[in-house]
Enzyme design. Structure first.
Site, short mmCIF file in Angstrom:
data_model
loop_
_atom_site.label_atom_id
_atom_site.label_comp_id
_atom_site.label_asym_id
_atom_site.label_seq_id
_atom_site.Cartn_x
_atom_site.Cartn_y
_atom_site.Cartn_z
N GLU A 200 0.80 -1.23 0.00
CA GLU A 200 0.00 0.00 0.00
C GLU A 200 0.84 1.28 0.00
O GLU A 200 0.47 2.26 -0.65
CB GLU A 200 -0.97 0.01 1.19
CG GLU A 200 -2.07 -1.03 1.12
CD GLU A 200 -1.64 -2.40 1.60
OE1 GLU A 200 -0.47 -2.55 2.01
OE2 GLU A 200 -2.47 -3.33 1.57
N HIS B 194 -11.02 -4.22 9.76
CA HIS B 194 -11.71 -4.23 8.47
C HIS B 194 -12.94 -3.33 8.51
O HIS B 194 -13.98 -3.66 7.95
CB HIS B 194 -12.13 -5.65 8.09
CG HIS B 194 -11.02 -6.46 7.49
ND1 HIS B 194 -9.91 -6.83 8.21
CD2 HIS B 194 -10.83 -6.95 6.24
CE1 HIS B 194 -9.09 -7.53 7.43
NE2 HIS B 194 -9.63 -7.61 6.23
#
Lengths: 353, 327
Positions: free
Chosen positions: A84, A153
């Site tokens: 990322e 999440h």
């Protein structure tokens, strides 16, 4: 494509057919609206490309990137390594090289490993270069838990992004805004964190087939009212509208403001509303502590002090990470019931019984 | 460098090399002399001792090629052709600076020379250089990207991620690690299990070479190969150039003054001074005369003097500039 040629629409789209118009407006889901926005951008501007983990998989990031790689080729929409920070830097470099990158994170949580490139680099690049180099980078960040998604999440990190000078933060609540704000974000010359809420994906709304941009920094009144103002964004908007309906039965007339963008923040819209209603509830999908609701409350306390007839209430997350158990999730996420309670409390404050 | 290849270097090229080397050295020495006046109020990471790398690489680059640098960036910018006056104005916090006084020593830019911003976060520049290389390939504009970083950047995860991505997508990029054996004051050997950085390239299926970072001819040769490879769309290369910084990590002093390193450690490297090495070679082989070199010295001195004068004519930014250029 020249982005200024796309019509700007504050409303985004007409919500009902005008007189003489036979057809009802086209209804599509929030996820379809995003896919449509991306398709428009890829079609109209050769500089736009889409990348991120799993963008070309059969699920297409909750259906928002479905088959774009087939339509536009693997140069324009491609899967990436799980890296990322590097991907964020890649986006910055590609933007400096004249492209319009859109980076997708299926979960906002994953963005945290890219914070160095986002906060140290993307956000500051223009400033550090004395305005010479802009970074037109859009980062799609998806929030919203449920089904035991738990702490890693689900995180709504809008406050973290909004805290950083140099970033714009967008949080669409409707299908129409999802498309119009996305196109406006791609047209921006600075990094934009575009936050989508999973619980909105299946909600339908009227969306114009034609390209249009909803300008950043302009909130909208979703429901007019005179007794109390709710300032909300993202998934808190439909919740606020539900709460306003319930409150209406108790003769409390609530005005619901959809902020649309967290940064730039359309505080003036809140101010005007407060001058009329004198009461404020702030509803945010994020955490209370140092959050968006804290910022809006501080602004209102400072700028609307003389108008306020009650304390400001905040409906947002408590200071705990997201839990997994359905029992705890229920306690963790604010509901329209929590909003109704806040409305009642603030509405009744200082009134003779 | 073999004699055969040296034949190709005409006196004009040799002069260019010398001018490049001496320009950086004198620029940095100028900072050392000005620093105590406290008019340069920005942390300076000086490049003295490492000049051959920037000069050797940049002589093979085109103006439009992208260059990304780090906190120790002055040499790279000068070698790529950035204007001295805007760099000096930036160091002095003036509005006429290359980053309008908003970047300082660590965030130098030069649009003309292809330096589209500079990061002072270790390894932070590498993925951005990767992105520019990606854009070049996407647009097929025949530009390549060169990124300089230190051995410290090799400690960072993004370095490996970038090698992987560049090799995966065959991007036109050259990774140049200036290994000066220290990250601030931490020696390489206490940080890395394999101190042969160039070997990392092998895992990513790209060429990795180790060169003498104090030998400008060697840099010229190997960077030319890497740059050509990138230009021909054959993919990335990792170059490890071993060198040594004469000054302390940040500031005008030396590490000896600060008691961080011994005379014994620095002395052999000073003997291998890249400029001295070059001068010895060209004078011994009668490729350039002492007069040639003196002329260049004078020219560079005058240029630097003029640049400083121009830089100092620029005013400080106004209070109203504070909130400009954020978005």
């Amino acid at each position: 494509m020249s982005w200024d040629k796309i019509p700007t629409s504050i409303i985004g789209v007409k919500t009902a057919p005008e007189k003489g118009e036979a057809k009802p407006p086209r209804l599509i889901t929030y996820r379809q609206a995003i896919l449509e926005g991306l398709t428009t951008a890829l079609k109209k501007d050769k500089r736009v490309f889409l990348f991120g983990e799993g963008v070309d998989d059969p699920g297409g990031v909750f259906g928002t990137t479905l088959n774009l790689h087939k339509k536009f080729g693997k140069n324009r929409s491609f899967d990436t390594p799980i890296a990322e920070n590097t991907l964020t830097g890649l986006g910055i470099g590609a933007a400096l090289g004249g492209l319009r990158p859109i980076l997708v994170h299926a979960r906002t949580d994953f963005m945290l490993t890219g914070m160095d490139q986002l906060i140290n680099h993307a956000a500051k690049w223009k400033y550090m270069s004395g305005g010479k180099f802009s970074v037109p980078l859009v980062i799609r960040a998806i929030i919203g838990g449920g089904w035991g998604s738990a702490s890693q999440h689900s995180q709504p990190l809008q406050a973290l992004f909004a805290h950083t000078p140099g970033l714009k933060v967008v949080m669409p609540a409707t299908a129409s805004d999802a498309k119009g704000l996305l196109l406006a974000s791609i047209a921006e010359d600075c990094p934009v964190v575009f936050i989508e809420h999973r619980w909105l994906y299946d909600r339908k709304g009227p969306v114009s087939k034609n390209p249009y941009v909803v300008p950043l920094g302009k909130g909208i009144i979703r429901k007019k009212g005179k007794d109390l103002t709710i300032a909300a964004s993202s998934f808190m908007v439909p919740l606020s509208l539900e709460a306003a309906d319930i409150a209406a039965k108790e003769k409390i007339d609530v005005e619901v403001i959809d902020l649309r963008t967290i940064k730039p923040l359309d505080y003036n819209l809140i101010q005007k509303s407060l001058e009329k209603t004198n009461r404020l509830v702030v509803a945010d999908t994020g955490w209370k502590m140092c959050g968006i609701s804290a910022e809006i409350s501080a602004l209102a306390a400072n700028k609307a002090f003389g108008y306020l007839k009650a304390p400001i209430a905040r409906v947002a997350l408590c200071d705990a990470p997201t839990p997994a158990s359905p029992a705890l999730e229920k306690a963790f996420y604010p509901s329209s019931k929590d909003l109704v309670e806040a409305i009642r409390k603030i509405y009744r404050y200082g009134r003779k019984k | 460098m073999s004699k055969l290849q040296l034949k190709n270097l005409k006196p004009a090229s040799l002069k260019k090399i010398y001018q490049g080397l001496i320009k950086i050295r004198k620029f940095e020495e100028k900072i050392v002399s000005l620093y105590p006046q406290q008019q340069i109020r920005t942390p300076v990471h000086l490049y003295i001792g490492q000049e051959a790398i920037a000069v050797g690489v940049c002589l093979n680059l085109r103006k439009r090629d992208y260059l990304f640098s780090n906190h120790r960036n002055h040499g790279h910018l000068i070698a790529k052709g950035a204007r001295l006056e805007s760099m000096l104005a930036e160091l002095h916090g003036r509005i006429g600076g290359c980053s309008k006084g908003k970047g300082g020593s660590m965030h130098m830019t030069s649009q003309n020379a292809g330096v589209f911003g500079t990061s002072a976060i270790v390894a932070g520049n590498i993925p951005i250089a990767l992105g520019c290389a990606f854009a070049s390939k996407f647009k097929k504009d025949n530009r390549i990207s060169v990124v300089f970083f230190g051995d410290g950047a090799v400690d960072e995860g993004t370095f490996y991620e970038c090698l992987n991505f560049a090799a995966l997508k065959k991007l036109p990029i050259v990774f140049i690690c200036e290994n000066n054996f220290y990250a601030t004051n931490s020696p390489q050997k206490v940080r890395q299990v394999n101190t042969d950085i160039y070997q990392i390239a092998k895992h990513f299926k790209m060429p990795g070479v180790c060169v003498d970072g104090n030998d400008v001819f060697e840099i010229l040769k190997f960077s030319a190969e890497a740059i050509e490879r990138a230009r021909k769309n054959k993919g990335p290369t990792l170059i490890e150039a071993r060198t040594f910084r004469w000054k302390t990590h940040v500031g005008p002093e030396s590490d000896i003054q600060k008691g961080l390193r011994s005379e014994k450690e620095i002395w052999p490297w000073k003997k291998k001074c890249p400029i001295k090495k070059f001068v010895q070679y060209v004078t011994k082989n009668k490729l350039l005369s002492k007069n040639d070199l003196d002329k260049i010295d004078k020219k560079v001195n005058a240029q630097l003097q003029r640049a400083l004068k121009t830089a100092l004519k620029s005013s400080y930014p106004k209070k109203t500039d504070l909130k400009k250029n954020v978005y």
